[in-house]
Motif scaffolding. Structure first.
Motif, mmCIF file in Angstrom:
data_model
loop_
_atom_site.group_PDB
_atom_site.id
_atom_site.type_symbol
_atom_site.label_atom_id
_atom_site.label_comp_id
_atom_site.label_asym_id
_atom_site.label_seq_id
_atom_site.Cartn_x
_atom_site.Cartn_y
_atom_site.Cartn_z
ATOM 1 N N LEU A 42 0.832 -1.204 0.000
ATOM 2 C CA LEU A 42 0.000 0.000 0.000
ATOM 3 C C LEU A 42 0.867 1.254 0.000
ATOM 4 O O LEU A 42 0.558 2.242 -0.670
ATOM 5 C CB LEU A 42 -0.924 0.002 1.214
ATOM 6 N N LEU B 112 -7.435 5.429 0.367
ATOM 7 C CA LEU B 112 -8.103 4.793 1.501
ATOM 8 C C LEU B 112 -9.600 5.092 1.516
ATOM 9 O O LEU B 112 -10.422 4.193 1.692
ATOM 10 C CB LEU B 112 -7.464 5.253 2.814
ATOM 11 N N ILE C 54 -8.438 -0.135 9.222
ATOM 12 C CA ILE C 54 -7.287 -0.470 8.392
ATOM 13 C C ILE C 54 -6.023 -0.182 9.193
ATOM 14 O O ILE C 54 -5.878 0.896 9.782
ATOM 15 C CB ILE C 54 -7.302 0.288 7.043
ATOM 16 N N SER C 55 -5.169 -1.175 9.272
ATOM 17 C CA SER C 55 -3.904 -1.062 9.993
ATOM 18 C C SER C 55 -2.778 -1.119 8.974
ATOM 19 O O SER C 55 -2.619 -2.122 8.264
ATOM 20 C CB SER C 55 -3.766 -2.207 11.002
ATOM 21 N N ILE C 56 -2.018 -0.036 8.900
ATOM 22 C CA ILE C 56 -0.943 0.081 7.907
ATOM 23 C C ILE C 56 0.399 -0.094 8.622
ATOM 24 O O ILE C 56 0.760 0.704 9.493
ATOM 25 C CB ILE C 56 -0.996 1.446 7.204
ATOM 26 N N GLY C 57 1.120 -1.122 8.247
ATOM 27 C CA GLY C 57 2.379 -1.424 8.919
ATOM 28 C C GLY C 57 3.480 -0.438 8.552
ATOM 29 O O GLY C 57 3.753 -0.222 7.373
ATOM 30 N N SER D 56 2.718 -2.776 3.926
ATOM 31 C CA SER D 56 1.506 -3.547 3.687
ATOM 32 C C SER D 56 0.455 -3.154 4.729
ATOM 33 O O SER D 56 0.760 -2.542 5.749
ATOM 34 C CB SER D 56 1.788 -5.050 3.759
ATOM 35 N N ALA D 57 -0.796 -3.496 4.453
ATOM 36 C CA ALA D 57 -1.888 -3.114 5.344
ATOM 37 C C ALA D 57 -2.899 -4.239 5.407
ATOM 38 O O ALA D 57 -2.935 -5.124 4.543
ATOM 39 C CB ALA D 57 -2.547 -1.824 4.867
ATOM 40 N N ASN E 138 2.267 0.771 13.717
ATOM 41 C CA ASN E 138 1.347 0.972 12.601
ATOM 42 C C ASN E 138 0.528 2.231 12.790
ATOM 43 O O ASN E 138 0.438 2.785 13.893
ATOM 44 C CB ASN E 138 0.436 -0.250 12.427
ATOM 45 N N PHE F 82 -3.345 3.337 12.439
ATOM 46 C CA PHE F 82 -4.609 2.601 12.540
ATOM 47 C C PHE F 82 -5.761 3.577 12.343
ATOM 48 O O PHE F 82 -5.851 4.592 13.038
ATOM 49 C CB PHE F 82 -4.680 1.951 13.926
#
Length: 301
Positions: free
Chosen positions: A57, A116, A169-172, A242-243, A265, A267
């Motif tokens: 992402l 998003l 959505i959790s985006i690392g 990644s997410a 992350n 969030f």
């Protein structure tokens, strides 16, 4: 089963029951058939499993940009004494900082970006707004676990979210390894709502955001065992950038992190503007604004 509270129909009664009787979800997971960023196959997968991994992402350059901002917030002395900051249960290290879009122009731009919000509008079938946002640190050498729970159970009880028409959505921003406490989900569990037994204490958020084990709002062990036997448990791992997006009612949690590698992350929770918060369904009063946003202004298109 439904109950009526203050002349409202409560489709998902919880914390007012004497035993946890699971019920089938009464609402869809995907609220629209409109075209958008997710193709039909991906939408069907999300509808069935309740979560979806979005690989790559963010570019490596974007990861570094947002990771620098995450570190800046961690070192911002003006935030440390505010309620937005939640610390680890066994140390003074920061666990989470809430309302990321209000305290950081860098994160606000990402949170309101079309890549998003277009997904959110497609899945939720309406305009959307940010119900909650935060940065999570999961620090090395002691980042605590998050107990198994459904977010919707809390948002319904304590924030007044009427229906499960929201997702996270959790985006690392760091790598999610199998060993540093990654997100765990029970695929398909979002189709079942499991109520919690027990009355919500006043200002419960001050305890629940920091404890190892929830006393109210948790899922009982018998129900967890049945759901795990039925659906299995999946770890969500992947490289920084990644997410994972996941339905508000999916059962999820994570183990503690005793490794040298943090799991950090950004969030974000998107809620439909047609699902705006009401009075709490099972709490004395709403949680603070930084936990349950009551400004329902749609995200810009």
């Amino acid at each position: 089963m439904t109950t009526t509270t203050h002349r409202r129909t409560d489709l998902y009664p919880t914390r007012t029951v004497s035993e946890p009787r699971p019920q089938s979800r009464q609402d869809p997971t995907v609220w629209s058939t409109a075209t958008g960023p997710l193709d039909r196959g991906r939408l069907a997968q999300y509808d069935s499993e309740g979560y979806l991994v979005l690989e790559n992402l963010l570019s490596p350059q974007e990861v570094e940009h947002y990771l620098a901002e995450l570190r800046r917030l961690n070192e911002d002395e003006t935030l440390r004494g505010t309620e937005r900051v939640v610390r680890e249960p066994d140390s003074d290290e920061i666990r989470s900082i809430f309302e990321a879009q209000k305290i950081s122009a860098v994160f606000a731009e990402l949170i309101h970006s079309p890549r998003l919000t277009d997904i959110a509008r497609q899945v939720l079938g309406s305009d959307v707004y940010v119900h909650q946002s935060r940065v999570n640190y999961k620090p090395a050498f002691g980042g605590a676990e998050f107990d198994w729970h459904s977010d919707f159970e809390t948002w319904h009880s304590e924030d007044g979210m009427p229906r499960p028409r929201a997702f996270s959505i959790s985006i690392g921003l760091t790598d999610n390894h199998p060993f540093n406490g990654p997100l765990m989900v029970m695929p398909g569990s979002h189709k079942t709502f499991i109520p919690s037994v027990g009355e919500t204490p006043a200002d419960y958020h001050k305890e629940s955001l920091r404890v190892h084990r929830l006393t109210v709002g948790s899922v009982d062990h018998d129900s967890l065992t049945r759901m795990a036997d039925q659906h299995g448990i999946q770890q969500v791992t992947g490289p920084a950038g990644s997410a994972v997006m996941f339905d508000c009612n999916i059962l999820h949690g994570s183990n503690g992190n005793i490794t040298p590698y943090p799991r950090s992350n950004i969030f974000i929770v998107y809620n439909s503007t047609e699902n705006a918060l009401e009075e709490p369904f099972a709490a004395p009063r709403p949680r603070p604004q930084y936990l349950g946003n009551r400004d329902f202004t749609p995200a810009p298109r």
